[in-house]
Design a protein around this motif. Sequence first.
Motif, PDB file in Angstrom:
ATOM      1  N   SER A   7       0.747  -1.143  -0.143  1.00  0.00           N
ATOM      2  CA  SER A   7       0.158  -0.144  -0.064  1.00  0.00           C
ATOM      3  C   SER A   7       0.783   1.173   0.022  1.00  0.00           C
ATOM      4  N   THR A  66      -1.258  -3.193  -4.205  1.00  0.00           N
ATOM      5  CA  THR A  66      -2.455  -3.405  -4.284  1.00  0.00           C
ATOM      6  C   THR A  66      -3.573  -2.257  -3.747  1.00  0.00           C
ATOM      7  N   LYS A  67      -2.953  -1.305  -3.196  1.00  0.00           N
ATOM      8  CA  LYS A  67      -3.703  -0.182  -2.445  1.00  0.00           C
ATOM      9  C   LYS A  67      -2.970   1.040  -2.948  1.00  0.00           C
ATOM     10  N   LEU A  68      -3.739   2.115  -3.571  1.00  0.00           N
ATOM     11  CA  LEU A  68      -3.026   3.512  -3.596  1.00  0.00           C
ATOM     12  C   LEU A  68      -3.989   4.308  -3.367  1.00  0.00           C
ATOM     13  N   MET A  90       0.114   3.873 -13.076  1.00  0.00           N
ATOM     14  CA  MET A  90      -0.820   3.122 -12.651  1.00  0.00           C
ATOM     15  C   MET A  90      -1.301   1.952 -13.468  1.00  0.00           C
ATOM     16  N   LEU A 129       0.660  -1.417 -12.909  1.00  0.00           N
ATOM     17  CA  LEU A 129       0.746  -2.134 -11.580  1.00  0.00           C
ATOM     18  C   LEU A 129      -0.250  -3.305 -11.850  1.00  0.00           C
ATOM     19  N   LEU A 137      -2.923  -3.752  -8.514  1.00  0.00           N
ATOM     20  CA  LEU A 137      -3.561  -2.679  -7.995  1.00  0.00           C
ATOM     21  C   LEU A 137      -5.070  -2.800  -8.075  1.00  0.00           C
ATOM     22  N   LEU A 154      -8.004   2.097  -5.353  1.00  0.00           N
ATOM     23  CA  LEU A 154      -7.458   3.447  -5.581  1.00  0.00           C
ATOM     24  C   LEU A 154      -8.440   4.445  -5.098  1.00  0.00           C
TER      25      LEU A 154
END
Length: 589
Positions: free
Chosen positions: A92, A142-144, A159, A162, A165, A168
């Motif tokens: 993350s 996995t988390k942005l 993005m 990835l 991901l 978002l």
Amino acid sequence: MEIQPPESYLRRIPTEVWHLCWNSCSFKELKRLSLVCRVFAAICHPLLFRDQRVRVPDVDRKNWIQMTYRIQSTIQRLLRLAGSPHAVSVRSWHWQGDSEYSGLKQITERFPQVKNISVVKERWIRLEEVFATTLGAYQGLTKLNISSWPIDTEFRATMASLPLLEDLSLLDCTMVVRTGPLLNLRHLSLHIGLGGLRAQSRGHALPALELATPETLHTLFVDDSEDGRSVIAHLAHSMLRCLTHLYITRPSTDAARENLIECLGNTPCLELIALYPTAIIDPSPTAPRLASPQTAFPSLMSFNGPISLVHFFTRDRPVTEIILDAGDFQERRDLDDRAIISHLQMLSTTAPLRKLVLNPEISPENMPKLCEVIRFSFSELRALFLTPREPRRPPSPSLDDDDDFSDESSVGDEIDDRATQTLIGSDVSGEGEMSNKGPGRVRISPSPPPAPAIELPGHMYRSSAVNKAFPPIFKVKKQAESLSAIAQTLDLIYKGVILLPPLVGELHLNSSDGIYKSFSTAEQHRAILELEKRLPCLRTVTFGPSDWSLRGAEWTTRSTRMISYVWQANGTRIERRKGEEKSARGRTT
């Protein structure tokens, strides 16, 4: 005889067990564990680098040199991390960028008298470049979570590179490019940004915003900004087969309503919808245009929104949880107790309702009728949240106007004659005491006699802080004219005027506007002992900010515990014969 060394504990316990044990450890604890041995270091290192966070520093004229060194160390840390084997362990990323509120890029204009303070701005711009160029190195991300960042073509391509991901969140981000490669996201959150504010000020709608693939989206959280409306416009023409949770601000334009209605018609698996109020609202055009009940969100289980639209979204659907609010300012002004009761009478769901939250205020006088409707319509209710309306106090009379005190009807019946005479300055009785303050030496009346007390059942009542038992008899002062709305509602429950659903396990009584009058612990003691007799499944009670929960045979809160009158420590009910309770109270008194 040769003594064999003991078997290592590393072989006895699998690595997955160690990973589960340390998954909830703090950063400092993980650093200590990584120094134990090589095996522990191999397990802890992925956990040490899984969460990355950078926020804009708060720079002033005193700490700008220290903040410059801190930004420079962050730059070096990101460069080392992106080129190390631990980059794949990052899961993350939370980036809080520079906004107009922090004003880091305008630091020279804020402090023109400080020399070389522009170095902070240069280092921060360099940190932004490093973050944008190294983001693609975290292939396990996995988390942005991004705030105050321009979403341009290069950043969208990063993005898209990835592969894992799926979550978002964009806060106050400027959408420079509105089209591009779609992201296979499961959760998308978009809040109003500077670009949306500028578009609203220009007064024209923006084209559709393409961010996520409709087929993979599970949770969507958007507001009523132009960017949020553009996301709904993009998803309105696609089938949202996996969407289960929708959090959205109620649209304020006709085009946005039509897109939302079309989007709701393509959500066969939607389970939760939350409609938050907005400043501009007209709910009347929304209802007639919605799709038929058989095709629009047939699996809806939870609704959170205004009470004016509750039966429209929950009719003939398996809804088990309803959270109602009064809506915007215009709806709160037009909403009264009779309208709230009529809306609840019109509710019809295919599944039994288990949780009902009523945030609109209800006067204690109309609470019996409301609870009667709830008891009759939702007999299997498990959790009930009510908000009794506090009585409004009359405006305080002005001491400069003697005419207001000469007429008792202008003041109201709630003001005592003794208090009125005291304010005038007349002699109430010969036993009064003269005040030396002020030019008129007003005579103060004696204090009224204490109100009669109520004896509570004699049960153990102790505080965990001092760990001692209080006297078995509690005396609560009863002043009907100063009772809060919660106390008035409970008094109606004691008298049997209000009957609640028999299966209620959670009862929450909140005060309107967050104003709580004095509700002593002894009064809460009495309320819980009375409520658990009438509600056999009661396990949680809330009186404003005080939360009580049943644990074994004790009701506990933050610093207080008391013995239950109905339940034993093993979870069984206390069986009492007729007349035994009265004799026990007589012996206690």
